[in-house]
Design a protein around this motif. Structure first.
Motif, short mmCIF file in Angstrom:
data_model
loop_
_atom_site.label_atom_id
_atom_site.label_comp_id
_atom_site.label_asym_id
_atom_site.label_seq_id
_atom_site.Cartn_x
_atom_site.Cartn_y
_atom_site.Cartn_z
N VAL A 71 0.85 -1.19 0.00
CA VAL A 71 0.00 0.00 0.00
C VAL A 71 0.88 1.25 0.00
N LEU A 72 1.90 1.24 0.84
CA LEU A 72 2.81 2.39 0.90
C LEU A 72 3.53 2.60 -0.43
N ASN A 73 3.93 1.52 -1.06
CA ASN A 73 4.61 1.62 -2.36
C ASN A 73 3.72 2.24 -3.41
N ARG A 74 2.39 2.09 -3.26
CA ARG A 74 1.46 2.68 -4.22
C ARG A 74 1.08 4.11 -3.88
N VAL A 75 0.94 4.43 -2.59
CA VAL A 75 0.44 5.77 -2.23
C VAL A 75 1.53 6.83 -2.11
N PHE A 76 2.74 6.45 -1.75
CA PHE A 76 3.80 7.46 -1.61
C PHE A 76 4.06 8.22 -2.91
N PRO A 77 4.12 7.54 -4.07
CA PRO A 77 4.34 8.31 -5.31
C PRO A 77 3.21 9.30 -5.62
N ALA A 78 2.04 9.07 -5.10
CA ALA A 78 0.96 10.05 -5.29
C ALA A 78 1.25 11.31 -4.48
N ALA A 79 1.84 11.14 -3.30
CA ALA A 79 2.19 12.29 -2.46
C ALA A 79 3.48 12.95 -2.91
N PHE A 80 4.40 12.16 -3.46
CA PHE A 80 5.70 12.65 -3.91
C PHE A 80 5.93 12.20 -5.35
N TRP A 82 7.75 13.12 -7.70
CA TRP A 82 9.14 13.06 -8.17
C TRP A 82 9.80 11.71 -7.89
N MET A 83 9.16 10.84 -7.09
CA MET A 83 9.71 9.52 -6.80
C MET A 83 9.89 8.68 -8.05
N ARG A 84 9.12 9.00 -9.10
CA ARG A 84 9.23 8.21 -10.33
C ARG A 84 10.62 8.27 -10.95
N TYR A 85 11.41 9.29 -10.58
CA TYR A 85 12.76 9.43 -11.12
C TYR A 85 13.82 8.74 -10.28
N LEU A 86 13.44 8.21 -9.12
CA LEU A 86 14.42 7.48 -8.32
C LEU A 86 14.73 6.15 -9.00
N PRO A 87 15.97 5.73 -8.96
CA PRO A 87 16.33 4.44 -9.56
C PRO A 87 15.59 3.29 -8.88
N TYR A 88 15.42 2.22 -9.63
CA TYR A 88 14.74 1.04 -9.11
C TYR A 88 15.39 0.63 -7.79
N GLY A 89 14.59 0.36 -6.82
CA GLY A 89 15.10 -0.10 -5.52
C GLY A 89 15.32 1.02 -4.51
N GLU A 90 15.38 2.27 -4.97
CA GLU A 90 15.62 3.36 -4.03
C GLU A 90 14.33 3.93 -3.45
N ALA A 91 13.21 3.76 -4.14
CA ALA A 91 11.94 4.27 -3.62
C ALA A 91 11.60 3.63 -2.27
N ALA A 119 13.71 16.80 1.27
CA ALA A 119 14.51 17.66 0.40
C ALA A 119 15.68 16.88 -0.21
N ALA A 120 16.36 16.06 0.58
CA ALA A 120 17.51 15.30 0.08
C ALA A 120 17.09 14.30 -0.99
N TRP A 121 15.99 13.60 -0.75
CA TRP A 121 15.53 12.62 -1.74
C TRP A 121 15.00 13.31 -2.99
N ARG A 122 14.38 14.48 -2.84
CA ARG A 122 13.88 15.21 -4.01
C ARG A 122 15.06 15.65 -4.88
N ALA A 125 16.26 12.68 -6.79
CA ALA A 125 15.38 12.42 -7.92
C ALA A 125 15.62 13.41 -9.05
N SER A 126 15.85 14.67 -8.70
CA SER A 126 16.07 15.68 -9.75
C SER A 126 17.36 15.42 -10.51
N VAL A 127 18.37 14.88 -9.84
CA VAL A 127 19.62 14.52 -10.53
C VAL A 127 19.34 13.41 -11.54
N TYR A 128 18.60 12.38 -11.11
CA TYR A 128 18.28 11.28 -12.02
C TYR A 128 17.36 11.71 -13.14
#
Length: 155
Positions: A71-80, A82-91, A119-122, A125-128
């Motif tokens: 559930v968390l893996n599905r709802v967190f990207p709705a709140a954040f 920019w998570m879609r740009y994190l490499p596989y496994g880092e989300a 802020a650090a994770w965002r 994601a922006s670098v990726y």
């Protein structure tokens, strides 16, 4: 959410009027200062309610992490988004760090550490998300030694 701003000097010179404004604005005002960082003035009732809400949300997240991580893996990207740009496994790492930090923030009475985690994770994601920047930061550079790096100025 919009917050009413008043000059800090108004609080000093017209405290009764300012406190009436505080009540009119659901217990929160932004005090704008010319010579420093703005301040937030809020009622104790509002601060306590925010703390209680944070505690509840942190508890819910911990419960979900322990029972239904999907559930968390599905709802967190709705709140954040920019998570879609994190490499596989880092989300999942971000989600875990967010939940653990939110839980720790309850005991600290501050959300500043949680803000820093987001802020650090965002930024990561922006670098990726920027192929040129990612290439610049990940491509091997020459092995030359350019000397000692001075300590940053801590101002």
């Amino acid at each position: 959410m919009s917050i009413t701003e008043v000059p800090f000097s108004q609080l000093l010179q017209h405290s009764r009027d300012t406190l009436e404004k505080l009540e009119e604005n659901r217990g929160r005002l932004r005090l704008v200062r010319r010579d420093g960082e703005d301040l937030i003035l809020e009622s104790a009732r509002r601060a306590e309610a925010d703390e209680e809400a944070l505690s509840g949300v942190a508890g819910l997240l911990i419960g979900l992490a322990n029972t239904d991580r999907e559930v968390l893996n599905r709802v967190f990207p709705a709140a954040f988004p920019w998570m879609r740009y994190l490499p596989y496994g880092e989300a999942p790492e971000f989600i875990t760090e967010f939940i653990e930090t939110a839980h720790a923030c309850v005991g600290l009475d501050t959300l500043m550490p949680l803000s820093a985690v987001v802020a650090a994770w965002r930024v990561t994601a922006s670098v990726y998300a920027d192929e040129d920047l990612l290439k610049t930061l990940t491509v091997p550079h020459d092995e030359a030694d350019y000397g000692e790096v001075p300590e940053p100025d801590a101002r």
